[in-house]
Design a protein around this motif. Structure first.
Motif, PDB file in Angstrom:
ATOM      1  N   GLY A 218      -8.110  -0.627  -3.191  1.00 22.05           N
ATOM      2  CA  GLY A 218      -7.068  -0.212  -2.266  1.00 22.05           C
ATOM      3  C   GLY A 218      -6.332  -1.332  -1.578  1.00 22.05           C
ATOM      4  N   HIS A 219      -6.612  -2.581  -1.940  1.00 22.78           N
ATOM      5  CA  HIS A 219      -5.989  -3.721  -1.263  1.00 22.78           C
ATOM      6  C   HIS A 219      -4.612  -4.075  -1.804  1.00 22.78           C
ATOM      7  N   HIS A 220      -4.283  -3.566  -2.993  1.00 21.69           N
ATOM      8  CA  HIS A 220      -2.998  -3.893  -3.615  1.00 21.69           C
ATOM      9  C   HIS A 220      -2.350  -2.655  -4.212  1.00 21.69           C
ATOM     10  N   LEU A 221      -1.026  -2.689  -4.281  1.00 20.47           N
ATOM     11  CA  LEU A 221      -0.238  -1.750  -5.057  1.00 20.47           C
ATOM     12  C   LEU A 221       0.380  -2.512  -6.219  1.00 20.47           C
ATOM     13  N   VAL A 222       0.240  -1.967  -7.419  1.00 16.80           N
ATOM     14  CA  VAL A 222       0.769  -2.600  -8.624  1.00 16.80           C
ATOM     15  C   VAL A 222       1.884  -1.722  -9.171  1.00 16.80           C
ATOM     16  N   VAL A 223       3.023  -2.336  -9.486  1.00 15.68           N
ATOM     17  CA  VAL A 223       4.201  -1.621  -9.990  1.00 15.68           C
ATOM     18  C   VAL A 223       4.671  -2.284 -11.280  1.00 15.68           C
ATOM     19  N   GLY A 243      11.008  -7.885 -17.918  1.00 18.02           N
ATOM     20  CA  GLY A 243       9.798  -7.069 -17.935  1.00 18.02           C
ATOM     21  C   GLY A 243       8.875  -7.618 -16.871  1.00 18.02           C
ATOM     22  N   ARG A 244       8.607  -6.820 -15.810  1.00 23.73           N
ATOM     23  CA  ARG A 244       7.934  -7.367 -14.635  1.00 23.73           C
ATOM     24  C   ARG A 244       6.806  -6.461 -14.154  1.00 23.73           C
ATOM     25  N   VAL A 245       5.798  -7.080 -13.565  1.00 17.92           N
ATOM     26  CA  VAL A 245       4.812  -6.362 -12.773  1.00 17.92           C
ATOM     27  C   VAL A 245       4.833  -6.973 -11.382  1.00 17.92           C
ATOM     28  N   LEU A 246       5.010  -6.126 -10.374  1.00 17.89           N
ATOM     29  CA  LEU A 246       5.056  -6.545  -8.974  1.00 17.89           C
ATOM     30  C   LEU A 246       3.774  -6.112  -8.288  1.00 17.89           C
ATOM     31  N   THR A 247       3.210  -6.995  -7.482  1.00 22.88           N
ATOM     32  CA  THR A 247       1.973  -6.682  -6.759  1.00 22.88           C
ATOM     33  C   THR A 247       2.196  -6.859  -5.266  1.00 22.88           C
ATOM     34  N   PHE A 248       1.970  -5.785  -4.514  1.00 21.11           N
ATOM     35  CA  PHE A 248       2.079  -5.794  -3.060  1.00 21.11           C
ATOM     36  C   PHE A 248       0.675  -5.742  -2.458  1.00 21.11           C
ATOM     37  N   SER A 249       0.445  -6.466  -1.384  1.00 22.32           N
ATOM     38  CA  SER A 249      -0.780  -6.268  -0.622  1.00 22.32           C
ATOM     39  C   SER A 249      -0.560  -5.104   0.343  1.00 22.32           C
ATOM     40  N   VAL A 250      -1.651  -4.468   0.764  1.00 22.74           N
ATOM     41  CA  VAL A 250      -1.573  -3.300   1.646  1.00 22.74           C
ATOM     42  C   VAL A 250      -2.413  -3.576   2.884  1.00 22.74           C
ATOM     43  N   ASP A 251      -1.808  -3.400   4.071  1.00 19.87           N
ATOM     44  CA  ASP A 251      -2.540  -3.705   5.297  1.00 19.87           C
ATOM     45  C   ASP A 251      -3.361  -2.501   5.767  1.00 19.87           C
ATOM     46  N   SER A 252      -4.062  -2.669   6.871  1.00 17.12           N
ATOM     47  CA  SER A 252      -4.969  -1.629   7.365  1.00 17.12           C
ATOM     48  C   SER A 252      -4.230  -0.382   7.825  1.00 17.12           C
ATOM     49  N   ALA A 253      -2.935  -0.511   8.100  1.00 19.27           N
ATOM     50  CA  ALA A 253      -2.133   0.639   8.495  1.00 19.27           C
ATOM     51  C   ALA A 253      -1.531   1.357   7.300  1.00 19.27           C
ATOM     52  N   GLY A 254      -1.817   0.866   6.096  1.00 17.89           N
ATOM     53  CA  GLY A 254      -1.304   1.493   4.884  1.00 17.89           C
ATOM     54  C   GLY A 254       0.082   1.039   4.497  1.00 17.89           C
ATOM     55  N   ARG A 255       0.574  -0.034   5.100  1.00 21.46           N
ATOM     56  CA  ARG A 255       1.919  -0.526   4.776  1.00 21.46           C
ATOM     57  C   ARG A 255       1.852  -1.606   3.700  1.00 21.46           C
ATOM     58  N   ALA A 256       2.715  -1.460   2.711  1.00 19.41           N
ATOM     59  CA  ALA A 256       2.832  -2.490   1.681  1.00 19.41           C
ATOM     60  C   ALA A 256       3.503  -3.721   2.258  1.00 19.41           C
ATOM     61  N   SER A 257       3.113  -4.886   1.755  1.00 19.20           N
ATOM     62  CA  SER A 257       3.698  -6.151   2.224  1.00 19.20           C
ATOM     63  C   SER A 257       5.196  -6.185   1.931  1.00 19.20           C
TER      64      SER A 257
END
Length: 444
Positions: A218-223, A243-257
């Protein structure tokens, strides 16, 4: 008792308690429901019809085809149930793939609810799962209606946080809080743009943002964003990126970086993906196999997801010599990819280090369809015990099933009807035409 043992006992008790309301609902089912004993183990399959009726009210809107699954892997259709929204219908690029995505239908982790994207109405639905029906709990918009907050085609959940992927325009992801009652509340300040550069609406399934998924922790979102192959591979493709994969970190409040880590794929077409049991990403690369006999062929790759969001290649573009490998799932030991144009399933062995080794170019075949484009295999689902594989076939209007053997061999169980068959000829007459184009699957 040690502190770690105590924590394990508490976690087990909490997990059991969380399942009590769900089990009680199924145990008290009507005569048309499966026997109560069936609900003590995985026993259902859910598939989106992706139907649109905006131009013809006599047709249904988006629906979920709900199947009971027997201990032998065979399916019985319970019925089709409205989501309260509109699908995309068949696509103008690929009639059998109107969404161009993975994970447009997802079960919540407790198996109480089903999350469904409605690309034709720019909404996300939550359906409560009952023994003999599905019940709409909530339908919410996935954005403000602007060009980059339309056409939701993928959804993911971790804990009480849900994220949806909007595939149009620059593309975006946006988050919701999932309540115990199944209702969704937008997470303020969670919307993030993807720089997807989609130049038409509905988005072109050759190029559009494809899938969003939480990492297992649950620490990252992958797109993933396909962007499309180069003109040398498909003349006139005009890719929107590498052709890309994007990775966002997710904070304790559930917000993507606000920022993301970007990995480029040299126009190999990163498409659907899944995580193996170690948290590595197994990714379909639909033109990653190179050109053979004048046709671009598919591949799968595996990548290690670092704590900083970077993807490190483990196995890059392991070719299967099939056409249009667009979805890859795994059962921890073996990975399986569906090949849209070839009408086949390919398989790979998953190594202890996360590597992929081609097992069979053709591990399974689908029945010949009356449609000229064939069965058009789309999304895949694996049963939680890892023993059964299911594949959505828009070109046939069916759902194929295989038993997975101990050495990764596939034994065909059959193909089961109940889905709309997409239009004959692999091009829809118009965007959002009043037709079905099944997409999205999840299995319990």
């Amino acid at each position: 008792m040690s502190k770690s043992s105590s924590r394990r006992v508490v976690r087990t008790a909490l997990a059991a308690a969380a399942l009590v309301p769900f089990a009680a609902v199924f145990a008290g089912g009507t005569a048309s429901a499966a026997p109560a004993s069936d609900w003590t183990r995985p026993g259902s399959v859910f598939v989106g019809t992706n139907h649109n009726n905006s131009s013809d009210p006599s047709e249904p809107g988006n629906q979920i085809a709900y199947y009971h699954r027997g201990s032998d892997g065979k399916l019985t259709l319970v019925g089709k149930f409205a989501t309260g929204g509109q699908g995309s219908g068949p696509g103008q690029r690929f009639a059998g793939d109107g969404l161009g995505s993975g994970n447009s239908v997802r079960l919540t982790a407790d198996h109480r609810f089903l999350l469904v994207t409605n690309a034709g109405s720019n909404t996300l639905s939550v359906l409560r799962i009952l023994p003999d029906r599905l019940q709409v709990v909530d339908v919410v918009p996935t954005g403000d209606g602007s060009s980059s907050q339309r056409f939701p085609n993928s959804v993911t959940q971790h804990g009480n946080v849900v994220y949806v992927l909007n595939a149009s325009g620059q593309g975006s992801i946006t988050g919701f809080r999932l309540g115990l009652d199944g209702r969704l509340t937008p997470i303020a300040g969670s919307t993030r743009q993807l720089q997807a550069a989609q130049d038409r609406f509905a988005p072109d399934a050759l190029k559009d943002p494809t899938q969003v998924a939480f990492s297992p922790d649950g620490h990252h979102l992958v797109v993933s964003i396909k962007d499309g192959p180069t003109n040398a591979v498909i003349p006139g493709a005009d890719p929107t990126g590498p052709g890309r994969v994007l990775t966002f970190s997710v904070d304790s409040a559930g917000r993507a970086s606000k920022d993301f880590v970007r990995t480029d794929f040299d126009n190999r077409g990163p498409f659907g993906f899944s995580f193996d049991k170690a948290g590595n990403v197994d990714l379909a690369e639909f033109v990653g196999g190179g050109v053979e006999d004048g046709h671009p062929t598919g591949a799968a790759g595996s990548y290690r997801l670092g704590r900083d969001g970077h993807l490190t290649p483990i196995s890059t573009a392991v070719a299967d010599h099939q056409i249009d490998t667009c979805w890859v799932v795994n059962n921890g030991e073996y990975a399986f990819g569906s090949n849209y144009t070839s009408g086949t399933i390919s398989s790979w062995k998953v190594g202890k280090d996360g590597s992929l080794t081609l097992l069979h170019e053709v591990a399974g075949t689908t029945d010949k369809s009356a449609n000229t484009q064939g069965s058009t295999p789309l999304d895949l689902g694996v049963s939680p015990d890892g023993h059964y594989l299911y594949n959505v076939l828009p070109g046939s209007g069916k759902l194929a099933a295989w038993k997975i053997g101990a050495t990764g061999e596939l034994t065909k169980i059959g193909e089961f009807g109940g889905l709309p068959q997409t239009v004959n000829g692999d091009h829809a007459p118009s965007d959002f035409s009043a037709l079905g184009s099944p997409a999205g699957i999840d299995v319990i």
